[in-house]
Design a protein around this motif. Structure first.
Motif, PDB file in Angstrom:
ATOM      1  N   LEU A  99       4.533   2.392  10.167  1.00 37.87           N
ATOM      2  CA  LEU A  99       3.432   1.929   8.706  1.00 37.87           C
ATOM      3  C   LEU A  99       3.166   1.147   8.084  1.00 37.87           C
ATOM      4  O   LEU A  99       2.661   0.573   7.889  1.00 37.87           O
ATOM      5  N   THR A 112       7.689   5.198  14.396  1.00 34.54           N
ATOM      6  CA  THR A 112       6.846   4.862  13.421  1.00 34.54           C
ATOM      7  C   THR A 112       6.525   5.012  12.194  1.00 34.54           C
ATOM      8  O   THR A 112       6.266   4.055  11.377  1.00 34.54           O
ATOM      9  N   THR A 164       0.945  -1.054   0.222  1.00 34.14           N
ATOM     10  CA  THR A 164      -0.375  -0.056  -0.041  1.00 34.14           C
ATOM     11  C   THR A 164       0.909   0.767   0.046  1.00 34.14           C
ATOM     12  O   THR A 164       1.993   0.904   0.342  1.00 34.14           O
ATOM     13  N   GLU A 165       0.597   2.101  -0.243  1.00 34.20           N
ATOM     14  CA  GLU A 165       0.831   3.950  -0.248  1.00 34.20           C
ATOM     15  C   GLU A 165       1.585   4.487   1.270  1.00 34.20           C
ATOM     16  O   GLU A 165       2.575   4.491   1.421  1.00 34.20           O
ATOM     17  N   TRP A 166       0.958   3.318   2.258  1.00 35.86           N
ATOM     18  CA  TRP A 166       1.086   4.099   3.956  1.00 35.86           C
ATOM     19  C   TRP A 166       2.945   3.176   4.113  1.00 35.86           C
ATOM     20  O   TRP A 166       3.018   3.685   5.122  1.00 35.86           O
ATOM     21  N   GLN A 167       2.612   1.597   3.368  1.00 40.35           N
ATOM     22  CA  GLN A 167       3.758   1.260   3.469  1.00 40.35           C
ATOM     23  C   GLN A 167       4.755   1.754   3.113  1.00 40.35           C
ATOM     24  O   GLN A 167       5.705   1.469   3.598  1.00 40.35           O
ATOM     25  N   LYS A 168       5.081   2.608   1.804  1.00 39.29           N
ATOM     26  CA  LYS A 168       5.497   2.872   1.536  1.00 39.29           C
ATOM     27  C   LYS A 168       6.260   3.804   1.613  1.00 39.29           C
ATOM     28  O   LYS A 168       7.600   4.132   1.538  1.00 39.29           O
ATOM     29  N   ILE A 169       5.183   4.871   2.294  1.00 39.86           N
ATOM     30  CA  ILE A 169       5.673   5.989   3.261  1.00 39.86           C
ATOM     31  C   ILE A 169       6.450   5.137   4.284  1.00 39.86           C
ATOM     32  O   ILE A 169       7.338   6.132   4.794  1.00 39.86           O
ATOM     33  N   GLY A 170       6.494   3.878   5.319  1.00 41.53           N
ATOM     34  CA  GLY A 170       6.775   3.607   5.777  1.00 41.53           C
ATOM     35  C   GLY A 170       7.789   2.770   5.770  1.00 41.53           C
ATOM     36  O   GLY A 170       9.212   3.664   7.063  1.00 41.53           O
TER      37      GLY A 170
END
Length: 132
Positions: free
Chosen positions: A48, A44, A5-11
């Motif tokens: 994520l 953080t 997901t996009e959140w995992q990429k940001i994480g």
């Protein structure tokens, strides 16, 4: 294939920055501000990547409580500006938390000779270490 997901990429990015700041803080003689910022970014980003619920269940399993206590206690000690002691506690807690993962990682490294680029690199390094 696993969908990311996009959140995992940001994480992943935030975790990478956290590791960078931790290493940079260690290289600058345990700079407490960089270490604290790196710890916060790392935790953080980890939350994520795997999610808050799975992160909570990972850290607070019964057999991992001692490692969690040392790791999170080290983070708190670093935030209180005792960076050397905090990093020692974090390192001990990290090894306690991930001791089940190390055999898998070393097994992978043992099979790294089968990877084409790495096998050529290892062969080249083995040839240059000869003392004869």
């Amino acid at each position: 294939m696993i969908a990311i997901t996009e959140w995992q990429k940001i994480g992943v990015g935030i975790t990478g920055f956290g590791i960078f700041f931790i290493l940079f803080g260690v290289f600058l003689y345990f700079d407490s501000v960089l270490l604290a910022f790196g710890n916060l970014l790392f935790l953080t980003g980890l939350s994520l990547i795997i999610g808050l619920r799975r992160m909570f269940f990972f850290f607070f399993q019964r057999h991992k409580l001692k490692g969690t206590g040392f790791f999170l206690g080290g983070v708190v000690i670093v935030l209180l500006r005792w960076p050397l002691l905090g990093m020692f506690l974090e390192t001990y807690g990290f090894f306690r938390l991930f001791k089940g993962f190390f055999p898998v990682a070393f097994g992978f490294l043992g099979n790294a000779f089968n990877i084409p680029f790495l096998s050529a690199l290892f062969q080249r390094l083995q040839g240059t270490s000869s003392m004869v």
